[in-house]
Design a protein around this motif. Structure first.
Motif, mmCIF file in Angstrom:
data_model
loop_
_atom_site.group_PDB
_atom_site.id
_atom_site.type_symbol
_atom_site.label_atom_id
_atom_site.label_comp_id
_atom_site.label_asym_id
_atom_site.label_seq_id
_atom_site.Cartn_x
_atom_site.Cartn_y
_atom_site.Cartn_z
ATOM 1 N N MET A 97 -34.477 -7.092 -9.648
ATOM 2 C CA MET A 97 -35.599 -6.428 -8.999
ATOM 3 C C MET A 97 -35.215 -5.915 -7.619
ATOM 4 O O MET A 97 -34.376 -6.494 -6.930
ATOM 5 N N MET A 98 -35.825 -4.798 -7.237
ATOM 6 C CA MET A 98 -35.562 -4.213 -5.917
ATOM 7 C C MET A 98 -36.338 -4.979 -4.851
ATOM 8 O O MET A 98 -37.437 -5.466 -5.104
ATOM 9 N N SER B 105 -39.909 -3.496 -10.836
ATOM 10 C CA SER B 105 -38.736 -2.690 -10.509
ATOM 11 C C SER B 105 -37.483 -3.336 -11.094
ATOM 12 O O SER B 105 -37.471 -4.520 -11.407
ATOM 13 N N TRP B 106 -36.436 -2.523 -11.201
ATOM 14 C CA TRP B 106 -35.161 -3.015 -11.698
ATOM 15 C C TRP B 106 -34.036 -2.197 -11.079
ATOM 16 O O TRP B 106 -34.191 -1.011 -10.786
ATOM 17 N N ASP B 107 -32.928 -2.842 -10.862
ATOM 18 C CA ASP B 107 -31.713 -2.195 -10.383
ATOM 19 C C ASP B 107 -30.553 -2.941 -11.010
ATOM 20 O O ASP B 107 -30.123 -3.982 -10.504
ATOM 21 N N ARG C 92 -31.780 2.037 -12.727
ATOM 22 C CA ARG C 92 -32.701 1.465 -11.756
ATOM 23 C C ARG C 92 -33.999 2.247 -11.840
ATOM 24 O O ARG C 92 -34.026 3.401 -12.282
ATOM 25 N N ALA D 177 -38.688 1.935 -11.314
ATOM 26 C CA ALA D 177 -39.909 1.188 -11.038
ATOM 27 C C ALA D 177 -41.029 1.712 -11.917
ATOM 28 O O ALA D 177 -41.093 2.908 -12.209
ATOM 29 N N LEU E 197 -37.178 -0.600 -2.817
ATOM 30 C CA LEU E 197 -38.190 0.106 -3.608
ATOM 31 C C LEU E 197 -38.767 1.272 -2.811
ATOM 32 O O LEU E 197 -38.911 2.383 -3.339
ATOM 33 N N ASP F 272 -37.317 6.594 -12.533
ATOM 34 C CA ASP F 272 -36.061 5.924 -12.878
ATOM 35 C C ASP F 272 -34.871 6.827 -12.620
ATOM 36 O O ASP F 272 -35.016 8.029 -12.380
ATOM 37 N N VAL G 298 -46.493 -3.574 -9.797
ATOM 38 C CA VAL G 298 -45.218 -2.874 -9.653
ATOM 39 C C VAL G 298 -44.139 -3.749 -10.265
ATOM 40 O O VAL G 298 -44.049 -4.939 -9.956
#
Length: 154
Positions: free
Chosen positions: A12-13, A146-148, A87, A89, A18, A78, A144
């Protein structure tokens, strides 16, 4: 503060990451629900002001018709090509119309910041051009995620 995510905490960011990601990205995908519940997803330009996502949508679009009936929305921003580069959100909540629809440029203090940001980001202008076909939607996210994947061990 919107709800956070439970899984994928390593990917997660951070709030700062973010914010930078949403500010720098140009295109999102907006998901709405049609009259029969079927999802509709389409790309759209947006700006992020640090707390809300501002969508500038055609008022004679399926998206606009869907949101008049059911204002719930999910938006994905993305980036990345390879798996380890992915990555993004997902922001979800209720879309709220702001200003006149369609937008003709009538004074609206709430739109000063998003219109300044949008004009600079997409047109390289100091002031927002109005075409009488678009209007503003504000999404203050309730959730929210998120991913990275660049953060994950290779």
């Amino acid at each position: 503060m919107p709800a956070g995510q439970r899984r994928g905490r390593r990917a997660m960011m951070t709030p700062a990451e973010l914010d930078a990601f949403l500010t720098g990205s140009r295109t999102c995908r907006v998901a709405t629900a049609g009259p029969d519940g079927r999802p509709h997803v389409g790309p759209l330009w947006y700006v992020w002001d640090g707390s809300a996502l501002w969508l500038y949508s055609l008022t004679r679009s399926r998206r606009w018709a869907d949101l008049r009936r059911d204002a719930r929305v999910a938006v994905v921003v993305d980036d990345g090509q390879e798996y380890g580069e992915l990555r993004g959100a997902e922001l979800s909540g209720t879309a709220v119309r702001v200003g006149e629809a369609p937008r003709t440029g009538e004074p609206c203090p709430e739109l000063q910041t998003p219109e300044r940001l949008f004009a600079a980001k997409y047109f390289g202008l100091a002031a927002m051009p109005h075409d009488g076909r678009h209007a503003w939607l504000r999404l203050t996210p309730r959730a929210v995620v998120s991913w990275d994947f660049r953060k994950l061990p290779g």
